[in-house]
Motif scaffolding. Structure first.
Motif, mmCIF file in Angstrom:
data_model
loop_
_atom_site.group_PDB
_atom_site.id
_atom_site.type_symbol
_atom_site.label_atom_id
_atom_site.label_comp_id
_atom_site.label_asym_id
_atom_site.label_seq_id
_atom_site.Cartn_x
_atom_site.Cartn_y
_atom_site.Cartn_z
ATOM 1 N N VAL A 1 1.789 -4.592 -10.163
ATOM 2 C CA VAL A 1 1.176 -4.015 -8.818
ATOM 3 C C VAL A 1 2.472 -3.536 -7.993
ATOM 4 O O VAL A 1 2.569 -2.480 -7.663
ATOM 5 N N GLY A 2 3.349 -4.453 -7.798
ATOM 6 C CA GLY A 2 4.535 -4.041 -7.089
ATOM 7 C C GLY A 2 5.319 -2.987 -7.799
ATOM 8 O O GLY A 2 5.809 -2.199 -7.123
ATOM 9 N N GLU A 3 5.613 -3.147 -9.081
ATOM 10 C CA GLU A 3 6.265 -2.332 -9.860
ATOM 11 C C GLU A 3 5.555 -0.833 -9.795
ATOM 12 O O GLU A 3 6.358 0.387 -9.475
ATOM 13 N N LEU A 4 4.253 -0.845 -10.006
ATOM 14 C CA LEU A 4 3.644 0.266 -9.977
ATOM 15 C C LEU A 4 3.708 1.192 -8.449
ATOM 16 O O LEU A 4 3.843 2.195 -8.249
ATOM 17 N N ALA A 5 3.418 0.205 -7.399
ATOM 18 C CA ALA A 5 3.640 0.505 -6.121
ATOM 19 C C ALA A 5 4.717 1.383 -5.758
ATOM 20 O O ALA A 5 4.904 2.355 -5.090
ATOM 21 N N THR A 6 5.836 0.545 -6.087
ATOM 22 C CA THR A 6 7.261 0.983 -5.747
ATOM 23 C C THR A 6 7.633 2.437 -6.585
ATOM 24 O O THR A 6 8.067 3.322 -6.115
ATOM 25 N N ARG B 1 3.816 -6.000 1.952
ATOM 26 C CA ARG B 1 3.078 -5.312 2.993
ATOM 27 C C ARG B 1 1.839 -4.662 2.133
ATOM 28 O O ARG B 1 0.912 -4.632 2.557
ATOM 29 N N PHE B 2 2.144 -4.021 1.108
ATOM 30 C CA PHE B 2 1.039 -3.215 0.268
ATOM 31 C C PHE B 2 0.110 -4.183 -0.019
ATOM 32 O O PHE B 2 -1.109 -3.964 0.100
ATOM 33 N N LEU B 3 0.393 -5.451 -0.770
ATOM 34 C CA LEU B 3 -0.471 -6.415 -1.238
ATOM 35 C C LEU B 3 -1.255 -7.084 -0.189
ATOM 36 O O LEU B 3 -2.318 -7.426 -0.423
ATOM 37 N N SER C 1 -0.613 5.657 3.597
ATOM 38 C CA SER C 1 0.471 6.061 4.358
ATOM 39 C C SER C 1 1.562 4.759 4.465
ATOM 40 O O SER C 1 2.853 4.974 4.921
ATOM 41 N N SER C 2 0.980 3.527 4.028
ATOM 42 C CA SER C 2 1.981 2.499 4.511
ATOM 43 C C SER C 2 3.270 2.486 3.542
ATOM 44 O O SER C 2 4.325 2.247 3.854
ATOM 45 N N PRO C 3 3.194 2.853 2.329
ATOM 46 C CA PRO C 3 4.451 2.704 1.440
ATOM 47 C C PRO C 3 5.211 4.076 1.943
ATOM 48 O O PRO C 3 6.418 3.969 1.739
ATOM 49 N N GLN C 4 4.813 4.989 2.619
ATOM 50 C CA GLN C 4 5.573 5.908 2.998
ATOM 51 C C GLN C 4 6.099 5.665 4.249
ATOM 52 O O GLN C 4 7.474 6.144 4.465
ATOM 53 N N SER C 5 5.740 4.802 5.141
ATOM 54 C CA SER C 5 6.266 4.388 6.441
ATOM 55 C C SER C 5 7.641 3.719 6.180
ATOM 56 O O SER C 5 8.382 3.688 6.911
ATOM 57 N N GLU C 6 7.539 3.122 4.989
ATOM 58 C CA GLU C 6 9.043 2.332 4.781
ATOM 59 C C GLU C 6 9.998 3.060 4.413
ATOM 60 O O GLU C 6 11.149 2.752 4.631
ATOM 61 N N ILE D 1 -2.250 -13.921 -10.821
ATOM 62 C CA ILE D 1 -1.938 -13.353 -9.577
ATOM 63 C C ILE D 1 -0.378 -12.921 -9.532
ATOM 64 O O ILE D 1 -0.115 -12.028 -9.198
ATOM 65 N N VAL D 2 0.347 -13.727 -10.088
ATOM 66 C CA VAL D 2 1.879 -13.650 -10.141
ATOM 67 C C VAL D 2 2.111 -12.651 -10.972
ATOM 68 O O VAL D 2 2.756 -11.554 -10.628
ATOM 69 N N SER D 3 1.418 -12.331 -11.983
ATOM 70 C CA SER D 3 1.714 -11.143 -13.051
ATOM 71 C C SER D 3 1.203 -10.003 -12.408
ATOM 72 O O SER D 3 1.894 -8.970 -12.483
#
Length: 193
Positions: free
Chosen positions: A135-140, A163-165, A187-192, A128-130
């Motif tokens: 996923v965070g890096e990919l989402a960013t 927030r994405f997770l 749209s969540s990552p865009q709103s930030e 999960i941590v990995s």
């Protein structure tokens, strides 16, 4: 028929053979009854006593044999009871050994299952941590491309990832409605930004 020299004796009657036969018979009978018959009776009495003694010994031996047979039977019954007791004890011991072995095996299986569960949980947490970091890096990176600006700020990046997770977890936890798979809000990552 008689000649003169052959005259019968006048003193002896003609049946003198009978008298002499009687005298000899009386003498023989006297010796027989006086000496021979008591010895024969003594021998016969001795033989009768021996026979009676032998019969008594035979009866005594028969009684001893019956007593020995009864003793052997009692010992056999006692030995059978003892053997049955030993068999029952061995059966009980065997059942106890089997029960102990089962309980030890169950305890060992429980311990192994607990260790495996702990290891699985640790690996799950590690995964999960990995996965969160990947996923965070990919989402960013994806959000940066979509928005067109860099999300290099760590605090902003961390909030976007969390927030994405969270949204991803909530869509996975919600039941699937109307046969269409739930999709995370794009749209969540865009709103930030």
């Amino acid at each position: 028929m008689f000649t003169a020299s052959e005259t019968p004796m006048p003193l002896l009657p003609a049946g003198y053979d009978i008298i002499w036969s009687l005298v000899v018979t009386v003498i023989i009978a006297f010796f027989f009854f006086r000496y021979l018959l008591p010895k024969l009776n003594a021998i016969l009495d001795e033989r009768a006593a021996k026979i009676e003694g032998g019969l008594q010994l035979a009866e005594q031996a028969k009684a001893e044999a019956a007593e020995s047979r009864a003793e052997v039977e009692r010992e056999l019954v006692a030995a059978r009871k003892q053997a049955a007791g030993i068999r029952e004890e061995a059966t009980a011991d065997g059942a106890q050994i089997v029960a102990e072995a089962k309980s030890k095996a169950q305890a060992e299986a429980n311990r192994i299952a607990e260790n495996a569960q702990r290891q699985i949980e640790a690996e799950r947490q590690s995964a999960i941590v990995s996965l969160r970091s990947e996923v965070g890096e990919l989402a960013t990176e994806l959000a940066s491309r979509i928005v067109g600006e860099s999300l290099a700020d760590d605090a902003r990046q961390s909030r976007v990832i969390d927030r994405f997770l969270a949204e991803l977890d909530s869509t996975v936890d919600e039941p699937v409605a109307a046969g269409s798979p739930a999709t995370p809000n794009a749209s969540s990552p865009q709103s930030e930004a």
